[in-house]
Enzyme design. Structure first.
Site, PDB file in Angstrom:
ATOM      1  N   ASP A 207       0.815  -1.220   0.000  1.00  0.00           N
ATOM      2  CA  ASP A 207       0.000   0.000   0.000  1.00  0.00           C
ATOM      3  C   ASP A 207       0.847   1.269   0.000  1.00  0.00           C
ATOM      4  O   ASP A 207       2.068   1.210   0.161  1.00  0.00           O
ATOM      5  CB  ASP A 207      -0.954  -0.003   1.214  1.00  0.00           C
ATOM      6  CG  ASP A 207      -0.243  -0.299   2.529  1.00  0.00           C
ATOM      7  OD1 ASP A 207       0.993  -0.392   2.540  1.00  0.00           O
ATOM      8  OD2 ASP A 207      -0.932  -0.434   3.551  1.00  0.00           O
TER       9      ASP A 207
ATOM     10  N   ASN B 150      -7.488  -2.294  14.436  1.00  0.00           N
ATOM     11  CA  ASN B 150      -8.884  -2.587  14.058  1.00  0.00           C
ATOM     12  C   ASN B 150      -8.964  -3.793  13.115  1.00  0.00           C
ATOM     13  O   ASN B 150      -9.996  -4.051  12.515  1.00  0.00           O
ATOM     14  CB  ASN B 150      -9.539  -1.355  13.417  1.00  0.00           C
ATOM     15  CG  ASN B 150      -8.838  -0.918  12.126  1.00  0.00           C
ATOM     16  OD1 ASN B 150      -7.875  -1.554  11.694  1.00  0.00           O
ATOM     17  ND2 ASN B 150      -9.316   0.158  11.530  1.00  0.00           N
TER      18      ASN B 150
ATOM     19  N   HIS C 182      -7.183  -4.161  10.330  1.00  0.00           N
ATOM     20  CA  HIS C 182      -6.959  -3.904   8.903  1.00  0.00           C
ATOM     21  C   HIS C 182      -5.671  -4.576   8.438  1.00  0.00           C
ATOM     22  O   HIS C 182      -4.748  -4.818   9.212  1.00  0.00           O
ATOM     23  CB  HIS C 182      -6.997  -2.408   8.550  1.00  0.00           C
ATOM     24  CG  HIS C 182      -5.812  -1.598   8.922  1.00  0.00           C
ATOM     25  ND1 HIS C 182      -5.916  -0.297   9.379  1.00  0.00           N
ATOM     26  CD2 HIS C 182      -4.488  -1.856   8.893  1.00  0.00           C
ATOM     27  CE1 HIS C 182      -4.721   0.178   9.601  1.00  0.00           C
ATOM     28  NE2 HIS C 182      -3.828  -0.744   9.321  1.00  0.00           N
TER      29      HIS C 182
ATOM     30  N   GLU D  22      -9.619  -1.550   5.179  1.00  0.00           N
ATOM     31  CA  GLU D  22     -10.219  -1.124   6.431  1.00  0.00           C
ATOM     32  C   GLU D  22     -11.529  -1.880   6.699  1.00  0.00           C
ATOM     33  O   GLU D  22     -12.147  -2.414   5.767  1.00  0.00           O
ATOM     34  CB  GLU D  22     -10.534   0.379   6.344  1.00  0.00           C
ATOM     35  CG  GLU D  22      -9.289   1.265   6.268  1.00  0.00           C
ATOM     36  CD  GLU D  22      -8.654   1.505   7.640  1.00  0.00           C
ATOM     37  OE1 GLU D  22      -8.547   0.559   8.443  1.00  0.00           O
ATOM     38  OE2 GLU D  22      -8.258   2.645   7.905  1.00  0.00           O
TER      39      GLU D  22
HETATM   40  C1  GLP Z   1      -0.338   0.675   8.578  1.00  0.00           C
HETATM   41  C2  GLP Z   1      -0.045  -0.197   7.363  1.00  0.00           C
HETATM   42  C3  GLP Z   1      -0.326  -1.654   7.663  1.00  0.00           C
HETATM   43  C4  GLP Z   1       0.290  -2.055   8.988  1.00  0.00           C
HETATM   44  C5  GLP Z   1      -0.300  -1.223  10.087  1.00  0.00           C
HETATM   45  C6  GLP Z   1       0.198  -1.594  11.469  1.00  0.00           C
HETATM   46  O1  GLP Z   1      -1.649   1.082   8.654  1.00  0.00           O
HETATM   47  N1  GLP Z   1      -0.800   0.204   6.221  1.00  0.00           N
HETATM   48  O2  GLP Z   1       0.177  -2.454   6.605  1.00  0.00           O
HETATM   49  O3  GLP Z   1       0.073  -3.413   9.233  1.00  0.00           O
HETATM   50  O4  GLP Z   1       0.043   0.127   9.820  1.00  0.00           O
HETATM   51  O5  GLP Z   1       1.362  -0.904  11.772  1.00  0.00           O
HETATM   52  P1  GLP Z   1       2.308  -1.228  12.988  1.00  0.00           P
HETATM   53  O6  GLP Z   1       3.044  -2.454  12.609  1.00  0.00           O
HETATM   54  O7  GLP Z   1       3.213  -0.026  13.084  1.00  0.00           O
HETATM   55  O8  GLP Z   1       1.453  -1.391  14.175  1.00  0.00           O
END
Ligand code: GLP
Length: 251
Positions: A67, A136, A138, A143
């Protein structure tokens, strides 16, 4: 699905790197699906160390990222292009031409999503898709909603995600509202999926993977249909899991 629980985030990083190393050794020209966020950073560092030590060769590997924020160009220090260069690509012997991240500053984001989906379909399926998970539930930027989106698409970020990701920006106002993300269909096409979850804030999302229900309200739950899903977490993220579902050997 396998749940592997490690004592520390360092051990999680090594376990995930071991699995990725195996995949690359088996097929040095494989396609890797990559993720951003803080969860995979330790694993990237571990893989980079192995590459520097001469134990791992990325020269023939192709990568596709999940993404990108819309509105941030590749030089913006919170763009996922920048993240990948800083945390991984500039530390390994990868051919940058073989790395792919959706373009967040494309003139037409919808067209960019379609271009990216075509690109994904033109490549071999990912030998392994690495994932983090949002609090959440995702995945990438898929989402919670009323349905699962299967292909790469433009999406609005939820308030929860914007608030959670504000930790990386100077202020919450700077967090983009929109992103381009691979869809769940593209993610499920991977031959193997490794999801990394760290910290107490991920407990509920990880627990949802253990429960039977598949729901777009918690997008990660669709991963349960995948025949080869490994969830690697630390003790904190695994806090709500049923002990009988946990294994410690990541093979
Ligand atoms: C972002 C990314 C996700 C990732 C999420 C969690 O929203 N788009 O791919 O899994 O963050 O991030 P973290 O690993 O910093 O908790």
């Amino acid at each position: 699905m396998k749940f592997i629980v490690k004592e520390s985030k360092e051990e999680v990083a090594v376990a995930a790197a071991d699995l990725v190393e195996k995949v690359i050794r088996r097929d040095p020209a494989c396609v890797l699906g990559l993720a951003t966020g803080s969860s995979p950073v330790g694993m990237y560092q571990e893989l980079a160390r192995r590459c520097k030590d001469g134990d791992l060769d990325f020269s023939a590997v192709t990568t596709v990222n999940l993404d990108e924020y819309i509105g941030l160009n590749a030089e913006h220090d919170q763009s996922y292009h920048y993240f990948m260069k800083e945390n991984f690509f500039s530390h390994i012997n990868i051919d940058m031409e073989k790395t792919h991240v959706p373009e967040g500053d494309a003139e037409d984001a919808e067209e960019e999503a379609q271009r990216y989906e075509k690109l994904l379909k033109s490549l071999e399926p990912c030998a392994v898709q690495l994932l983090g998970i949002g609090i959440n539930g995702h995945i990438g930027f898929n989402e919670p909603g009323d349905d699962f989106k299967l292909e790469t698409h433009v999406t609005s970020l939820t308030k929860e995600t914007i608030t959670s990701n504000a930790r990386f920006f100077d202020s919450i106002e700077e967090v983009p509202n929109l992103a381009i993300t691979m869809g769940m269909g593209s993610i499920l096409r991977a031959r193997r999926i490794i999801l990394i979850a760290l910290g107490e804030s991920k407990q509920a999302a990880v627990k949802a993977l253990e429960d039977a229900l598949i729901t777009p309200k918690v997008p990660a739950t669709i991963l349960k249909v995948h025949p080869d899903l490994t969830v690697i977490c630390d003790r904190e993220a695994a806090g709500l899991l049923d002990r009988k579902n946990i294994i410690s050997d990541p093979s």
